[in-house]
Design a protein around this motif. Structure first.
Motif, PDB file in Angstrom:
ATOM      1  N   ARG A 224     -10.636  43.327  18.480  1.00 40.05           N
ATOM      2  CA  ARG A 224      -9.404  43.779  19.138  1.00 40.05           C
ATOM      3  C   ARG A 224      -9.719  44.611  20.376  1.00 40.05           C
ATOM      4  NH1 ARG A 224      -5.637  45.262  13.813  1.00 40.05           N
ATOM      5  NH2 ARG A 224      -4.731  43.165  13.589  1.00 40.05           N
ATOM      6  N   LYS A 225     -10.792  45.362  20.316  1.00 35.87           N
ATOM      7  CA  LYS A 225     -11.207  46.152  21.480  1.00 35.87           C
ATOM      8  C   LYS A 225     -11.543  45.222  22.648  1.00 35.87           C
ATOM      9  CE  LYS A 225     -14.994  48.515  20.862  1.00 35.87           C
ATOM     10  NZ  LYS A 225     -15.884  49.582  20.346  1.00 35.87           N
ATOM     11  N   ILE A 226     -12.219  44.126  22.338  1.00 43.00           N
ATOM     12  CA  ILE A 226     -12.521  43.134  23.375  1.00 43.00           C
ATOM     13  C   ILE A 226     -11.235  42.586  23.972  1.00 43.00           C
ATOM     14  CG2 ILE A 226     -13.471  40.822  23.783  1.00 43.00           C
ATOM     15  CD1 ILE A 226     -15.549  41.475  21.578  1.00 43.00           C
ATOM     16  N   LEU A 227     -10.286  42.235  23.108  1.00 45.23           N
ATOM     17  CA  LEU A 227      -9.052  41.589  23.559  1.00 45.23           C
ATOM     18  C   LEU A 227      -8.206  42.498  24.437  1.00 45.23           C
ATOM     19  CD1 LEU A 227      -8.112  39.725  20.258  1.00 45.23           C
ATOM     20  CD2 LEU A 227      -9.119  38.758  22.333  1.00 45.23           C
ATOM     21  N   ARG A 228      -8.315  43.801  24.244  1.00 40.67           N
ATOM     22  CA  ARG A 228      -7.571  44.720  25.108  1.00 40.67           C
ATOM     23  C   ARG A 228      -8.049  44.631  26.552  1.00 40.67           C
ATOM     24  NH1 ARG A 228      -7.894  48.296  20.606  1.00 40.67           N
ATOM     25  NH2 ARG A 228      -9.631  49.458  21.518  1.00 40.67           N
ATOM     26  N   HIS A 229      -9.305  44.282  26.731  1.00 35.22           N
ATOM     27  CA  HIS A 229      -9.868  44.184  28.080  1.00 35.22           C
ATOM     28  C   HIS A 229      -9.849  42.759  28.620  1.00 35.22           C
ATOM     29  CE1 HIS A 229     -11.405  48.325  28.349  1.00 35.22           C
ATOM     30  NE2 HIS A 229     -11.613  48.223  27.058  1.00 35.22           N
ATOM     31  N   ASP A 230     -10.077  41.793  27.739  1.00 40.09           N
ATOM     32  CA  ASP A 230     -10.150  40.395  28.187  1.00 40.09           C
ATOM     33  C   ASP A 230      -9.665  39.483  27.064  1.00 40.09           C
ATOM     34  OD1 ASP A 230     -10.689  37.913  29.168  1.00 40.09           O
ATOM     35  OD2 ASP A 230     -12.822  38.241  29.535  1.00 40.09           O
TER      36      ASP A 230
END
Length: 244
Positions: A224-230
Motif C-alpha cells: 500500500r505504501k508503494i501504491l500511494r506513490h505509484d
C-alpha cells in the motif's frame, strides 16, 4: 546512469522466486541518448588497446552500448567481445561485455567478466550483478559480502547500493533467513513520503519477503505504501488486493 557507462535495467529478478518477480510496467517510448562513450572510457581505450587498434576498439564498444540500450543483448555481446579482443585490459570493455552476457543469462561468463571489471577498476558499482550471478549459480551466500562492500564504498551511487541490497536480501530469503533479509533491506534508509525508483524496489522486495515469512499484514502495508506513490508500480496493486 550506473557506474561509468550505462545501466540497462536489472535482470536479477529472473533469479528470484516467482512470487518476488516484479512485473514490468508498460513499455516506455523510444529512448534518446547522446552517442559516444564517456571521456574517461575513451581515454582508457586509447591507453589500453593493442597498438593501432584504439579507434576500432572505441567503435566496437560504442556499438555494443547502443545495441544493449536497444535491448539487443546478443548483438551487444558480439560487439563487446570484439572490443575485448582489441582491448582485453580495459575495464569498460569487460563491464559492457559482462552486462550483455548477464542479460543473456549466461551467468558463469558474465560473472567472469564482471569480476575482471571489478579487479581492474577497483570499483564496487557492479557488485549487484556479480552477486546475482553467484546467486543464479547456486552460491547465494556470496551475495551478502558483496552487498556489504557496495554499501561501504563511497563511490557507489544509491541506486547500485539498493540493487546490491535487494540481491543480498533475496539470496537470504532463498535460504529461509527472513529476519536477516529484512535487516539487510533496512540498510537502505527510506522515508514513507519520499520514493525514488530504487526505494520503490526496496519496498516491493520487503513486501514480498514479509509475505514469504507469513507476515501478511506487514506485507500489505508495504504494498500500500508503494501504491500511494505509484499506483502502477509492478504488480503491487494485485499483490495488495490478494493480501487485503
Amino acid at each position: 546512469p550506473m557506474g561509468r557507462l550505462f545501466w540497462f535495467g536489472p535482470r536479477y529478478a529472473l533469479g528470484m522466486p516467482k512470487a518476488m518477480r516484479p512485473r514490468p510496467g508498460p513499455k516506455a517510448g523510444p529512448k534518446t541518448r547522446r552517442p559516444g562513450l564517456p571521456p574517461d572510457v575513451v581515454s582508457e581505450l586509447r591507453h589500453m588497446s593493442r597498438t593501432g587498434k584504439a579507434d576500432m576498439a572505441i567503435a566496437r564498444l560504442e556499438r555494443a552500448v547502443v545495441l544493449l540500450d536497444r535491448g539487443d543483448a546478443p548483438g551487444a555481446a558480439a560487439e563487446a567481445a570484439k572490443a575485448k579482443e582489441l582491448a582485453p585490459r580495459a575495464p569498460g570493455v569487460r563491464e559492457i561485455l559482462g552486462l550483455a552476457l548477464y542479460q543473456l543469462e549466461r551467468f558463469s561468463e558474465a560473472l567472469s567478466e564482471m569480476q575482471a571489471y571489478r579487479r581492474m577498476s577497483g570499483r564496487a558499482d557492479q557488485n549487484h550483478i556479480i552477486a546475482d550471478c553467484l546467486r543464479s549459480l547456486g552460491r547465494p551466500d556470496r551475495a551478502v559480502p558483496l552487498a556489504e562492500e557496495a554499501l561501504a564504498s563511497k563511490g557507489v551511487p544509491l541506486a547500485a547500493k539498493a540493487e546490491a541490497v535487494i540481491v543480498a536480501s533475496s539470496a537470504l530469503a532463498d535460504q529461509g533467513k527472513f529476519d536477516q533479509a529484512l535487516g539487510m533491506l533496512r540498510r537502505i534508509r527510506t522515508r514513507d513520503d519520499v520514493a525514488g525508483p530504487e526505494v520503490i524496489r526496496v519496498w516491493y522486495v520487503t513486501g514480498s519477503i514479509l509475505e514469504q515469512a507469513g507476515r501478511r499484514a506487514d506485507a500489505l502495508r508495504e504494498f500500500r505504501k508503494i501504491l500511494r506513490h505509484d499506483p502502477s508500480a509492478f504488480d503491487a496493486a494485485e499483490r495488495a488486493a490478494q493480501l487485503a
